[in-house]
Every structure is written in C-alpha cells, then in structure tokens.
Design an enzyme around this catalytic site. Sequence first.
Site, PDB file in Angstrom:
ATOM      1  N   HIS A 144       1.273  -1.070  -0.308  1.00  0.00           N
ATOM      2  CA  HIS A 144       0.029  -0.357   0.057  1.00  0.00           C
ATOM      3  C   HIS A 144       0.434   1.316   0.030  1.00  0.00           C
ATOM      4  O   HIS A 144       0.916   1.557   1.194  1.00  0.00           O
ATOM      5  CB  HIS A 144      -1.554  -0.006   1.282  1.00  0.00           C
ATOM      6  N   GLU A 161      -0.252   0.080  -5.245  1.00  0.00           N
ATOM      7  CA  GLU A 161      -1.283   1.608  -4.916  1.00  0.00           C
ATOM      8  C   GLU A 161      -2.420   1.559  -6.090  1.00  0.00           C
ATOM      9  O   GLU A 161      -2.110   1.559  -7.297  1.00  0.00           O
ATOM     10  CB  GLU A 161      -0.285   2.616  -4.810  1.00  0.00           C
ATOM     11  N   ASP A 220      -4.041  -4.550  -6.814  1.00  0.00           N
ATOM     12  CA  ASP A 220      -4.260  -4.438  -5.497  1.00  0.00           C
ATOM     13  C   ASP A 220      -2.977  -5.212  -4.754  1.00  0.00           C
ATOM     14  O   ASP A 220      -2.597  -6.163  -4.798  1.00  0.00           O
ATOM     15  CB  ASP A 220      -5.410  -6.016  -5.149  1.00  0.00           C
ATOM     16  N   ASP A 270       0.522  -2.017   5.077  1.00  0.00           N
ATOM     17  CA  ASP A 270       0.245  -0.256   5.529  1.00  0.00           C
ATOM     18  C   ASP A 270      -0.837   0.296   5.194  1.00  0.00           C
ATOM     19  O   ASP A 270      -1.277   0.934   4.104  1.00  0.00           O
ATOM     20  CB  ASP A 270       1.184   0.390   5.420  1.00  0.00           C
TER      21      ASP A 270
END
Length: 280
Positions: free
Chosen positions: A42, A118, A143, A164
């Site tokens: 992330h 992202e 994802d 994260d």
Amino acid sequence: MLSYRHSFHAGNHADVLKHTVQSLIIESLKEKEKPFLYLDTHSGAGRYQLSGEHAERTGEYLEGIGRLWQQDNLPEELAPYLEAVHAFNRTGTLRYYPGSPLIARHLLRDYDKLHLTELHSSDYPLLRSEFQKDERAKVLKADGYQQLKSQLPPLSRRGLILIDPPYEMKTDYQDVVKGIQEGYKRFATGTYALWYPVVIRQQIKRMTRDLEATGIRRILQIELAVRPDSDQRGMTASGMIVINPPWKLEQQMNNVLPWLHKTLVPTGNGHTLVKWIVPE
Ligand code: SAM
C-alpha cells in the site's frame, strides 16, 4: 471507492514511527551484500508537499516530523530515516515528506529491487511518475494483498514486505492477517512489517490474537501512543508488528522510543511498548 488520501496525514507521529522502523530494517538487510526485495503493498503517492492544502488543513506533520526536524543530538537510530527526509529537503526547510516508497528508494542499493502497488486513481500516477527513471522499481496499479501471493518468494530470497493499509474498511483488520499468512506460506524467512492504528483497542487485540493463531513465530510489536486509549473517535496510538525482525531491532526500538515519545509528546501522555507477541 477509496477515499483515504495519505497527503492529509503524511509526516505525522504514526509516519515517524513507521518510517523509523522501516529504515532500521532496511539498514539491517543492507549489512549483507546480497540483494533483497522491498515490497510495499500500500504505497501511497510517494511524495507529499507539507505546505500543500491537504497537509496544511490537518497540520498533523507539525506534531510528527515537525518536532524532530530542528532537533540536535538525535539518537543514532533515527539517522537513516532522517537522512532520507533531508534528501528531499536539501535547502534545510521542511517542505516535502517522503512516503515509504521514497524512503526505500533513497536507502536501497543499485542491486536491490522495489515492487510497489497503489490502487487510488489519483495517487497511483503520482507514484508511477516518481519511479519512471528507476530501473530497480516495478510500480503497479494493483491490489496490495494479491502481491503477497504473486510476488513471493522473491528471486533473491531476501526481503522486507511493508503492509500499510488505510483501515478504511473494517475487513482490513482480517485481510492483513490473511495476507501475511499467504505471504508466509511462500516466503517464511522474509521480514513482514505491518502498520496499525489504535482507534478501538479491541480491534488491535483481536488482530494480534488472530496473528498468534496462525502459528507464525518471532512476532514483535512496537507501539507509540500519544494519548491514552479512548472510546472517542480518532487515533490515539499506532504501531508496527514485525515478523522475523532483524536481531537488533528490539534493542534499537527500546533505545529510541523513550526519546521519540518525549519529543513527539511533550505532555508525556500515552505510552510506548516493545513486546514479543510470539517469541522464537
Ligand atoms: N505506505 C505509505 C507511506 O508510508 O508513505 C502510505 C500508505 S497509505 C496509509 C495507504 C494507501 O493504500 C492509500 O494510498 C490507499 O489508496 C492505498 N490502498 C488502499 N487499498 C489498497 C489495496 N487493496 N491495494 C493497494 N493499495 C491500496
């Protein structure tokens, strides 16, 4: 639809803790000359303008990186993290905050690799443009949890996986555990670093119980609270759960956390914690 934007929160106390731990793990991996993979599930936008509308609106960075920026006599454990922040603020004025992918980009060597994902339609293009000229990096609009299946184990058989998520959805608290299980099945020797916010303490207790129940060993919890736990809205603390931490990390965090807490929370509210959820 994803609504979370990290630009509102970049450089806050939770980022200071997260990126300190991230930098120390990267520095430990660099002690061997062998390459490793940095996988950021992330990633966010990469770079955040602290004078921008989002950061100014919340002012969160003022009580995070803003409290460290002008300090002398910093603990040595903060050196790699703060060097990375300085690299984006060469004039000495704190204008930009590097997110986790840019901190990694600064610290990694020519022969290490980055894999970044992202999903946000505004943040992904920003992240991609940061890495356009970096041949070490693969940046995908994909994802993050899927990467724990598709990208592990890395060819180098060494790696840091930073997880994260924004915890916008309650399912994130279960998805992170499932994702770690999937990753660990494929790559049991990797270092996994999971960030969590303390908004409702029970959610974190449940998440750590679920992690314990996976049977995975060597799980270290690191936490910094700026307020006592509360039933009110808002984040009172944040933490990092590290699986297979480098052997020095526990001691490094015990050294640096009291200083960080004193500097970030001059009132002395809250607490710090370094504890094994599951030992060896
Ligand atoms: N790791 C970044 C840092 O430290 O600078 C901050 C990341 S921010 C907390 C979480 C990011 O995850 C957001 O930018 C959000 O758009 C993104 N995101 C949410 N769900 C995702 C998913 N399933 N896969 C990949 N990214 C996702």
